[in-house]
Design an enzyme around this catalytic site. Sequence first.
Site, PDB file in Angstrom:
ATOM      1  N   HIS A  91     -18.775  -2.556 -47.251  1.00 11.04           N
ATOM      2  CA  HIS A  91     -19.822  -1.549 -47.443  1.00 11.04           C
ATOM      3  C   HIS A  91     -20.542  -1.788 -48.777  1.00 11.04           C
ATOM      4  CE1 HIS A  91     -17.019   1.156 -44.945  1.00 11.04           C
ATOM      5  NE2 HIS A  91     -18.087   0.960 -44.185  1.00 11.04           N
ATOM      6  N   LYS A 151     -12.354  13.692 -35.311  1.00 11.73           N
ATOM      7  CA  LYS A 151     -11.667  12.566 -35.935  1.00 11.73           C
ATOM      8  C   LYS A 151     -10.608  13.028 -36.923  1.00 11.73           C
ATOM      9  CE  LYS A 151     -13.903   8.261 -36.554  1.00 11.73           C
ATOM     10  NZ  LYS A 151     -14.765   7.422 -37.388  1.00 11.73           N
ATOM     11  N   ARG A 184     -20.735  -7.145 -38.919  1.00 14.46           N
ATOM     12  CA  ARG A 184     -19.665  -8.093 -39.235  1.00 14.46           C
ATOM     13  C   ARG A 184     -19.508  -9.165 -38.177  1.00 14.46           C
ATOM     14  NH1 ARG A 184     -15.113  -3.690 -39.584  1.00 14.46           N
ATOM     15  NH2 ARG A 184     -16.307  -3.267 -37.722  1.00 14.46           N
ATOM     16  N   SER A 226     -12.735  -0.407 -42.419  1.00 11.69           N
ATOM     17  CA  SER A 226     -11.986   0.753 -42.907  1.00 11.69           C
ATOM     18  C   SER A 226     -10.675   0.914 -42.155  1.00 11.69           C
ATOM     19  CB  SER A 226     -12.829   2.027 -42.781  1.00 11.69           C
ATOM     20  OG  SER A 226     -13.922   1.976 -43.664  1.00 11.69           O
TER      21      SER A 226
END
Length: 152
Positions: free
Chosen positions: A17, A41, A90, A127
């Site tokens: 990030h 979440k 990515r 993450s």
Amino acid sequence: MKKAIFPGSFDPITLGHLDIIKRSLPLFDEIVIAIGVNSEKKYMFTLEERKQFIEETFKDEPTVSVITYEGLTIDLCHKLNANFILRGLRNPADFEFEKAIAHTNRRLSKIETVFLLTAADTSYISSSIVRDVIRNGGEYELLVPKAVRIKS
């Protein structure tokens, strides 16, 4: 003024990030890092911790700010008069996922999504990988900015 929203959960912010944000600084007059809130979440870090990590990381960068939000990112863009959504890619799977969201956002609004490829040396970091390293007592510090520290 070119303003970009960089949305995500940032649980936690990673060197990937950080790379995307630093490389996007010359592209935009202002970058708003927007931490999305999703009550469905389960997060490892609280919203306040995630916000503090990012604020500390960018404390010397006046064109970067950090907010939290709920709802659609395009609604946030309209509210903040942001013309762009910034996203990092990515791998091909990220591209396919992000492409669908970008097309939807452009269909629902005039907001453009700008993609930056992650640097080769951070492209493997996510993450979720960082959280797994933390859970298993690994050297997570190698994957995150200095501001990300776990309370002992």
